[in-house]
Structures are given as C-alpha cells and as structure tokens.
Design a protein around this motif. Structure first.
Motif, PDB file in Angstrom:
ATOM      1  N   PRO A 212    -156.716 -82.811 -83.669  1.00 27.64           N
ATOM      2  CA  PRO A 212    -157.993 -82.038 -83.712  1.00 27.64           C
ATOM      3  C   PRO A 212    -157.889 -80.978 -82.342  1.00 27.64           C
ATOM      4  O   PRO A 212    -157.624 -81.734 -81.442  1.00 27.64           O
ATOM      5  N   ALA A 213    -158.595 -79.959 -82.361  1.00 27.60           N
ATOM      6  CA  ALA A 213    -158.473 -79.322 -81.399  1.00 27.60           C
ATOM      7  C   ALA A 213    -159.669 -79.747 -80.191  1.00 27.60           C
ATOM      8  O   ALA A 213    -160.608 -80.202 -80.448  1.00 27.60           O
ATOM      9  N   GLN A 214    -159.062 -79.535 -78.965  1.00 24.88           N
ATOM     10  CA  GLN A 214    -159.872 -80.099 -77.801  1.00 24.88           C
ATOM     11  C   GLN A 214    -159.092 -79.349 -76.728  1.00 24.88           C
ATOM     12  O   GLN A 214    -157.783 -79.132 -76.695  1.00 24.88           O
ATOM     13  N   TRP A 215    -159.930 -79.112 -75.702  1.00 27.24           N
ATOM     14  CA  TRP A 215    -159.384 -78.344 -74.406  1.00 27.24           C
ATOM     15  C   TRP A 215    -159.151 -79.321 -73.465  1.00 27.24           C
ATOM     16  O   TRP A 215    -159.966 -80.008 -73.114  1.00 27.24           O
ATOM     17  N   ARG A 216    -157.980 -79.157 -73.025  1.00 27.99           N
ATOM     18  CA  ARG A 216    -157.342 -79.876 -72.071  1.00 27.99           C
ATOM     19  C   ARG A 216    -157.917 -79.639 -70.745  1.00 27.99           C
ATOM     20  O   ARG A 216    -158.220 -78.439 -70.296  1.00 27.99           O
ATOM     21  N   LEU A 217    -158.488 -80.605 -69.799  1.00 23.37           N
ATOM     22  CA  LEU A 217    -159.132 -80.578 -68.509  1.00 23.37           C
ATOM     23  C   LEU A 217    -160.435 -79.966 -68.591  1.00 23.37           C
ATOM     24  O   LEU A 217    -160.763 -79.015 -67.629  1.00 23.37           O
ATOM     25  N   ALA A 218    -161.133 -79.688 -69.780  1.00 22.27           N
ATOM     26  CA  ALA A 218    -162.328 -79.134 -69.885  1.00 22.27           C
ATOM     27  C   ALA A 218    -163.449 -79.425 -69.038  1.00 22.27           C
ATOM     28  O   ALA A 218    -164.231 -78.783 -68.466  1.00 22.27           O
ATOM     29  N   PRO A 219    -163.488 -81.126 -69.435  1.00 23.20           N
ATOM     30  CA  PRO A 219    -164.916 -81.474 -68.692  1.00 23.20           C
ATOM     31  C   PRO A 219    -164.706 -81.760 -67.239  1.00 23.20           C
ATOM     32  O   PRO A 219    -163.471 -81.762 -66.667  1.00 23.20           O
ATOM     33  N   LEU A 220    -165.563 -81.833 -66.469  1.00 19.51           N
ATOM     34  CA  LEU A 220    -165.553 -82.109 -64.911  1.00 19.51           C
ATOM     35  C   LEU A 220    -165.377 -83.644 -64.997  1.00 19.51           C
ATOM     36  O   LEU A 220    -166.109 -84.445 -65.574  1.00 19.51           O
ATOM     37  N   PRO A 221    -164.396 -84.153 -64.062  1.00 16.31           N
ATOM     38  CA  PRO A 221    -164.606 -85.522 -63.639  1.00 16.31           C
ATOM     39  C   PRO A 221    -166.071 -86.099 -63.206  1.00 16.31           C
ATOM     40  O   PRO A 221    -166.125 -85.617 -62.183  1.00 16.31           O
ATOM     41  N   GLN A 222    -166.171 -87.168 -63.664  1.00 11.37           N
ATOM     42  CA  GLN A 222    -167.333 -87.746 -63.190  1.00 11.37           C
ATOM     43  C   GLN A 222    -167.218 -88.711 -62.153  1.00 11.37           C
ATOM     44  O   GLN A 222    -166.145 -89.349 -62.147  1.00 11.37           O
TER      45      GLN A 222
END
Length: 408
Positions: A212-222
């Motif tokens: 499935p499509a997902q953008w690598r490194l998209a979220p900010l690390p918490q």
C-alpha cells in the motif's frame, strides 16, 4: 513427589484416563523446577486435567496441539458445564496450556497415533531459513511466521493459489494501517521466496503482492521534553516491586537508546566496568557494537546487581524475580516496565521507541550530527537517521527563509 497427590480424586481420574496421563509428572516437575508456588502449580495442574477430560471425552486429536488448545479455550470454556472442581478462568487456563506446549516439545511426549503436521514442518523450516540463510532478528522471524501461518493454515496448502493470496491480502488491508500493510507484503514476499528456495514455482505469485502507498519519513518523530524525561525517571518510588530493575531498564533505554530485545539480551560479560563500555552483541544489525556506559546508567545497573538481583546462574543482567526463575526477562517485560512508568507519572504515551527518538533529538540539540545519531542508535544506513533532520531546530533555523510578504 507425585503430581497426582495434589489433585482432587475426581480431577486425578480425569487426567489418568486421558492421553496426557504420561505427561502429568513431567509437567509437575517442569513447574517445580522453575520454583512456581505450590498453589500455582496445583492450579495449573487442575487446568491440565480439565483440558485432558475434554480431549478424552471428545476424542480430539493432539497432533495439532495449538489448534486443539484454541478450540478448548474459545469453544468449550465459554459454555463449560463440567462438574466441579474445574478451572474455568480463561487467562489461567491459557497460561497453563502454554506450559504444556513446552513440556510436550521438550520431552517428545506424543500420542500413539501422532503424525507430523506437514504445514507445521514447513513453518519450522521457514523459521530456520530466516535465521540461518537470511540472518533476520528473532522478533522479525516471529512476526513473519505469524503472517505466513495465517495465510497457509486456512488454505491447507503450503503454497497458496493466486486467488487465495489476493483474498488474504484484501482481508488484511481492511483491518490494518498502510504501514502494517507494508509489513504484511514484505512477509508474504519473504515466504514465497522461501517456497522458491525449496523448489516451488511461485514466480507468478510475486506480482500479486503489492505494498500500500505510504510516504517514507512523512511524520515527525515523537519526542519527550527534558521535563518529561525527568518525570519518567522519577516514577520509581520506594516500595515499588522490582524498583531497581525497572529503573535500570528505563535508564538503559533513555541514556543509550537500546531496543527492548537488546535490553533483555544484555549479559554480565557485555559490561566492561574498568573501561566504562557496554557491548551490544545481539543488535538488529547483527553486529557487535561497543558503546560508552554513562555513569548514571552504570550506577543504576550496579545498584540493581548488588541489592535486588536474585541469586541465579543466568548470565543475563536482568532476570526474572518470580517463577519461572533463573531465566532472563523477555522483551515484553521491558516494554511493560516502560509503559507502567509512563502511567505512574501521568505521561500519555505507550510506545517505547519514543525514547530512542528523544535521545536522537537531545544529541542534535547539543550540536551532534546525523552521523553521530546513526552511530549511537546503531543504524545500518545513514538514510535511516534522516528523519531526525526534521527535529534539528538549530540547523533548520539557519536555513529558514522568510515568509513571503513578512518583514525581512
């Protein structure tokens, strides 16, 4: 000491008349050798007798023990009307029968008509293939085994058809996130490559699997703030069970960024007290890494070793304090230790990996580079550490452009 001496006569008769009669003594010895309390061992033996009665009366097979145990827990227990005394607590019965799996596996005790399960044999070979030929971490092997078993057991075939594979993928993607869907796709490709390794023609199945499509490194690390970290490290009040062990475990993760399985695998021989270093032998990268041992972390480990660690022949640093004793803690114990600390100090977190993100953020705030972050977190590739560039506020300010129309 005979296991049957501790049972009610009715319960003992259930066990004696069942195919598990020969395993009862081995089961009792297994529990007593691991220093389970007599009351706990007796309760587990009663659970075994209840299971044995159900197997005997229903003439269920023990060839596929996992399937039979699952039927007993999911189908029989909810509507059990067996005469007293029986154990019906779902959690207790499940735990007791988990020990039975170990005893039957160690002692090679089987029924007269026992025959090898072909799918189980394939899963065993797949496990060996992942560990020996692919060099995967144990946690990865277990995760992929679980996915492969969910695919092949309902299909009753070690190599699924294209339609079975499509149906399985669609069913899984309906219940998981895109990230988990990618993990499932990777596991399925791994299993099909193993089938090709064993000589199956599976080339036509590989194109069926799409991630499935997902953008690598998209979220900010918490990450946690410094105040949150201080609050977490203060969540070990006097009187807390296994307080020193819990504190030392959390310090290893906060100060060194260790993964949960790295903490549970840490051995006494991995610590060089004179040089002040720590050796990580079973890391995810399967390399041997040497790290400096911070004074605060060393003091926490030393205090646990001197004052709380029970006498044991086990060489792991962190060992169990309750039965089964003389064994190291599992990664689940490490995870639960951190989660319980979050809850005690009121932090709304559950993930242990946040502490690794926090360590990377602290390194960057104090002038560290992404290469240093990669070295400390033991990333195999520098690209893995690029996500932390998003939280490197000092360097981001240096390249920040003014907003269009705002004062320069």
């Amino acid at each position: 000491m005979d296991a049957f001496d501790f049972l009610h006569p009715t319960v003992a008769s259930w066990l004696c008349a069942s195919p598990l009669a020969l395993s009862a003594q081995a089961y009792w010895c297994y529990l007593t050798e691991r220093q389970y309390a007599p009351s706990t061992a007796k309760a587990y033996l009663c659970c075994l007798a209840h299971f044995a009665r159900w197997v005997h009366q229903g003439r269920y097979s023990l060839d596929d023990l996992d399937h039979t145990i699952g039927r007993f827990i999911d189908e029989h227990l909810p509507r059990c009307n067996c005469p007293a005394p029986v154990q019906r607590c779902r959690h207790q019965v499940r735990t007791a029968l988990q020990h039975l799996r170990v005893v039957l596996g160690d002692c090679r005790i089987a029924t007269d008509e026992h025959q090898a399960n072909p799918i189980e044999a394939v899963m065993h070979r797949y496990d060996e293939y992942m560990q020996q030929a692919r060099g995967l971490a144990r946690s990865t092997c277990l995760r992929r085994l679980k996915i492969a078993e969910a695919l092949v057991y309902p299909a009753a075939a070690v190599t699924p058809t294209a339609d079975q594979l499509r149906h399985f993928i669609a069913q899984e993607l309906d219940r998981v996130s895109p990230a988990s869907g990618g993990t499932i796709a990777t596991a399925l490709r791994s299993y099909l490559r193993f089938r090709a390794f064993e000589g199956d023609r599976v080339e036509h199945l590989l194109p069926v699997i799409g991630s499935p499509a997902q953008w690598r490194l998209a979220p900010l690390p918490q990450t946690l703030s410094c105040a949150d970290i201080e609050q977490l490290l203060g969540a070990f009040p006097p009187g807390l069970p296994s307080r020193l062990r819990s504190y030392a475990i959390v310090r290893c993760i906060v100060d060194l960024g260790l993964r949960t399985h790295e903490v549970s695998s840490l051995a006494l021989d991995d610590i060089d007290w004179a040089a002040g270093t720590l050796r990580i032998v079973k890391g995810k990268s399967r390399r041997v890494d040497l790290m400096p041992l911070p004074p605060a972390t060393g003091r926490a480990i030393a205090e646990y070793l001197r004052m709380e660690r029970p006498a044991t022949t086990n060489r792991q640093v962190f060992v169990r304090h309750v039965a089964p004793v003389d064994e190291p803690v599992s990664p689940n114990v490490v995870r639960n230790t951190v989660r319980n600390a979050y809850r005690r100090c009121g932090l709304p977190y559950t993930r242990v990996h946040i502490l690794r993100h926090t360590l990377a953020g602290r390194l960057l705030e104090t002038g560290g580079t992404l290469k240093e972050v990669a070295d400390v977190l033991r990333h195999r590739q520098l690209d893995t550490s690029l996500i932390y560039a998003k939280v490197d506020m000092n360097r981001l300010r240096a390249v920040m452009m003014p907003w269009p129309g705002s004062p320069a």
